[in-house]
Design a protein around this motif. Structure first.
Motif, PDB file in Angstrom:
ATOM      1  N   LYS A   1      -5.084   3.394  -7.669  1.00 11.87           N
ATOM      2  CA  LYS A   1      -4.648   2.013  -7.785  1.00 11.87           C
ATOM      3  C   LYS A   1      -3.446   1.902  -8.732  1.00 11.87           C
ATOM      4  CE  LYS A   1      -7.915  -0.965  -8.250  1.00 11.87           C
ATOM      5  NZ  LYS A   1      -9.000  -1.814  -8.812  1.00 11.87           N
ATOM      6  N   GLU A   2      -3.532   2.569  -9.877  1.00  8.22           N
ATOM      7  CA  GLU A   2      -2.435   2.536 -10.843  1.00  8.22           C
ATOM      8  C   GLU A   2      -1.195   3.220 -10.289  1.00  8.22           C
ATOM      9  OE1 GLU A   2      -3.980   4.268 -14.371  1.00  8.22           O
ATOM     10  OE2 GLU A   2      -5.054   2.441 -15.004  1.00  8.22           O
ATOM     11  N   TYR A   3      -1.408   4.305  -9.546  1.00  3.27           N
ATOM     12  CA  TYR A   3      -0.271   5.020  -8.961  1.00  3.27           C
ATOM     13  C   TYR A   3       0.491   4.137  -7.973  1.00  3.27           C
ATOM     14  CZ  TYR A   3       2.261   8.117  -5.818  1.00  3.27           C
ATOM     15  OH  TYR A   3       3.235   8.685  -5.045  1.00  3.27           O
ATOM     16  N   ILE A   4      -0.237   3.454  -7.089  1.00  2.00           N
ATOM     17  CA  ILE A   4       0.412   2.597  -6.092  1.00  2.00           C
ATOM     18  C   ILE A   4       1.135   1.431  -6.763  1.00  2.00           C
ATOM     19  CG2 ILE A   4       0.019   1.054  -4.145  1.00  2.00           C
ATOM     20  CD1 ILE A   4      -2.358   2.822  -3.353  1.00  2.00           C
TER      21      ILE A   4
ATOM     22  N   ASP B   1      -4.758  -5.843  -0.491  1.00  3.21           N
ATOM     23  CA  ASP B   1      -4.079  -5.376  -1.698  1.00  3.21           C
ATOM     24  C   ASP B   1      -4.925  -4.299  -2.366  1.00  3.21           C
ATOM     25  OD1 ASP B   1      -2.895  -5.183  -4.352  1.00  3.21           O
ATOM     26  OD2 ASP B   1      -1.901  -7.090  -3.894  1.00  3.21           O
ATOM     27  N   PRO B   2      -4.321  -3.181  -2.766  1.00  4.88           N
ATOM     28  CA  PRO B   2      -5.112  -2.118  -3.410  1.00  4.88           C
ATOM     29  C   PRO B   2      -5.812  -2.578  -4.685  1.00  4.88           C
ATOM     30  CG  PRO B   2      -2.739  -1.694  -3.606  1.00  4.88           C
ATOM     31  CD  PRO B   2      -2.910  -2.801  -2.622  1.00  4.88           C
TER      32      PRO B   2
ATOM     33  N   TRP C   1       0.798  -1.230   0.000  1.00  3.55           N
ATOM     34  CA  TRP C   1       0.000   0.000   0.000  1.00  3.55           C
ATOM     35  C   TRP C   1       0.832   1.284   0.000  1.00  3.55           C
ATOM     36  CZ3 TRP C   1      -5.110   1.184  -0.501  1.00  3.55           C
ATOM     37  CH2 TRP C   1      -6.015   0.122  -0.496  1.00  3.55           C
ATOM     38  N   ALA C   2       2.120   1.219   0.339  1.00  2.00           N
ATOM     39  CA  ALA C   2       2.905   2.448   0.494  1.00  2.00           C
ATOM     40  C   ALA C   2       3.852   2.660  -0.681  1.00  2.00           C
ATOM     41  CB  ALA C   2       3.703   2.396   1.794  1.00  2.00           C
ATOM     42  N   PRO C   3       3.597   3.659  -1.529  1.00  2.00           N
ATOM     43  CA  PRO C   3       4.575   4.027  -2.559  1.00  2.00           C
ATOM     44  C   PRO C   3       5.891   4.429  -1.885  1.00  2.00           C
ATOM     45  CG  PRO C   3       2.462   5.083  -2.983  1.00  2.00           C
ATOM     46  CD  PRO C   3       2.374   4.477  -1.613  1.00  2.00           C
ATOM     47  N   PRO C   4       7.031   4.109  -2.478  1.00  2.00           N
ATOM     48  CA  PRO C   4       8.320   4.396  -1.843  1.00  2.00           C
ATOM     49  C   PRO C   4       8.494   5.840  -1.399  1.00  2.00           C
ATOM     50  CG  PRO C   4       8.637   2.964  -3.732  1.00  2.00           C
ATOM     51  CD  PRO C   4       7.190   3.361  -3.746  1.00  2.00           C
TER      52      PRO C   4
END
Length: 465
Positions: free
Chosen positions: A233-236, A221-222, A159-162
């Motif tokens: 969703k696509e961004y993550i 899961d997103p 769930w966490a983008p870097p």
């Protein structure tokens, strides 16, 4: 980490990933409140006056005892009751860290939160039955709370983008710092107005409500969430595209044991928990020794640092992600910077307490700053394992937490011995010991810490147990 994909960011705190962080924040608030509230209610639960006071019951009505039952528990029994929850937390850490990479985090966290809340509702009745049952309840509650606090870290792998790991983890973990402030603020009033059992009933009911919200809103899961926007969703997913696959493999134990960056993280956790335990546990004692205030003022002054610690923790997460997203510093520099702030600042302000605090206000200011600045570690070494081994983050977080808790338990024991053996210079010895541990830890961390995924944590790793 510096050259990761940068897909179009989905902004706004109304996103589901920030909603998840806020929900975890309140989950952490409630389990920490359920843990800490006994520290305050024990004053009302135990007959702390003359041991013969029970013969003098005519002064108290039957309603008073229904509202505030009193038990004759000796100080050593009280100590066992206090510490029992930590043995439950300690025992469950590594098993949960391993299982969190296999089973549903939603189910593990939700079920454990529900169990902890139900046990909180049961504590007043357990106390009526006897001290053995309340100890058993607290151990079981510790195991449930250890499951929540450990398993939740695995959620951020998906769930966490870097570029948002610092702020998302700091939002949820700051709940552990806010809870004691809330407990110290409201529990005394609840005890006076409604009786001490209501403290457990209120926090237990609050946990049950949160549990219901958790099961309705949270998904592992997103990509499976029915309400998340397509853009988010696509961004993550695209943000995590270059991260190692989250598929579970055999734990590379030998490689982990030889990893100096992992030992640096573990030593940092030991120093953080030593410092945090010292300042959290013995702040009321220090205030009573140096300022000689009444119990109400002591409670307020003891709770104040938690509020500022929560603020500093949130600030650390925001600043670390800002530095990373703007390419001001690389990930390793950011982790070293906030780890240094989180371990050295308390040392500086503790020395100020010893040598520069000459009145009430300076003592309160330095004590508050020493407590609050430990939270800068939330943007540093405390989440560094997610940088170097995202595949095994849940397990590594459990292992480093166990090492950290050893530091916390050792700190309580050693500090108590120093206070009992050398009352005159005890605080000097205590703070200089903390300084030595922190300086040693940060030196090791600055030399050996890493910010990139380690070879043993990559997709091609086939090391077996």
């Amino acid at each position: 980490m510096d050259n990761q994909l940068h897909p179009k960011k989905v902004r706004g705190f109304c996103s589901f990933r920030y909603g998840l962080a806020v929900l975890l924040h309140f989950c952490n608030v409630v389990i920490a409140a359920q843990r800490v509230c006994l520290n305050l209610t024990m004053v009302a639960m135990v007959n702390r006056t003359d041991p013969q006071d029970l013969t003098n019951t005519s002064a108290k009505t039957e309603m008073d005892y229904v509202k505030n039952p009193v038990y004759n528990w000796s100080p050593d029994i009280q100590g066992i009751i206090f510490s029992s929850i930590f043995y439950g937390i300690l025992a469950i850490q590594i098993p949960v860290g391993y299982l969190s990479g296999i089973y549903s985090i939603k189910k593990m966290v939700g079920s454990a939160l529900f169990l902890s809340s139900v046990l909180s509702l049961f504590i007043p009745r357990a106390a009526q039955v006897g001290k053995t049952l309340i100890i058993v309840c607290r151990v079981a509650q510790g195991m449930a709370q250890g499951t929540v606090s450990t398993a939740q870290h695995e959620m951020w792998i998906k769930w966490a983008p870097p570029l948002e790991r610092g702020r998302l983890t700091s939002i949820c973990l700051s709940g552990f710092m806010l809870a004691p402030f809330i407990v110290l603020l409201v529990s005394g009033f609840i005890c006076d107005l409604l009786g001490w059992p209501m403290v457990f009933y209120i926090f237990g009911a609050y946990g049950c409500v949160l549990c219901l919200i958790w099961f309705v809103l949270v998904y592992d899961d997103p990509k499976d969430h029915p309400c998340i926007s397509v853009n988010e969703k696509e961004y993550i997913i695209s943000s995590l595209a270059q991260q190692a696959s989250s598929s579970r493999q055999s734990l590379p134990i030998k490689a982990m044991l030889k990893s100096l960056p992992l030992w640096a993280i573990s030593l940092n956790g030991f120093a953080f928990l030593w410092t945090n335990t010292l300042l959290v546990t013995y702040t009321p004692t220090f205030i009573n020794t140096k300022l000689h205030v009444d119990i109400k003022q002591n409670g307020l002054l003891s709770g104040l640092p938690y509020l500022f610690a929560c603020i500093c923790g949130l600030l650390a997460g925001q600043m670390s992600d800002y530095f990373l997203s703007r390419n001001i510093f690389n990930i390793l520099t950011i982790r070293k910077l906030f780890t240094t702030l989180g371990l050295i600042s308390p040392v500086i302000f503790s020395m100020c307490l010893l040598y520069l605090s000459f009145n009430f206000y300076s003592t309160v200011i330095f004590l508050t700053l020493a407590n609050a600045t430990t939270s800068f570690c939330l943007g540093g070494g405390l989440i560094n394992a997610l940088d170097i081994a995202p595949r095994y983050y849940g397990f590594l977080k459990a292992v480093t937490s166990v090492i950290g808790m050893i530091g916390g338990i050792s700190c309580s024991t050693v500090t108590g011995l120093i206070l009992s053996q050398d009352p005159e210079f005890s605080w000097h010895k205590i703070f200089f010991l903390m300084a030595g541990i922190n300086v040693t830890s940060i030196t090791f961390y600055l030399i050996f810490a890493k910010g990139e995924i380690q070879e043993w944590a990559t997709e091609r790793q086939n090391t077996r147990l």
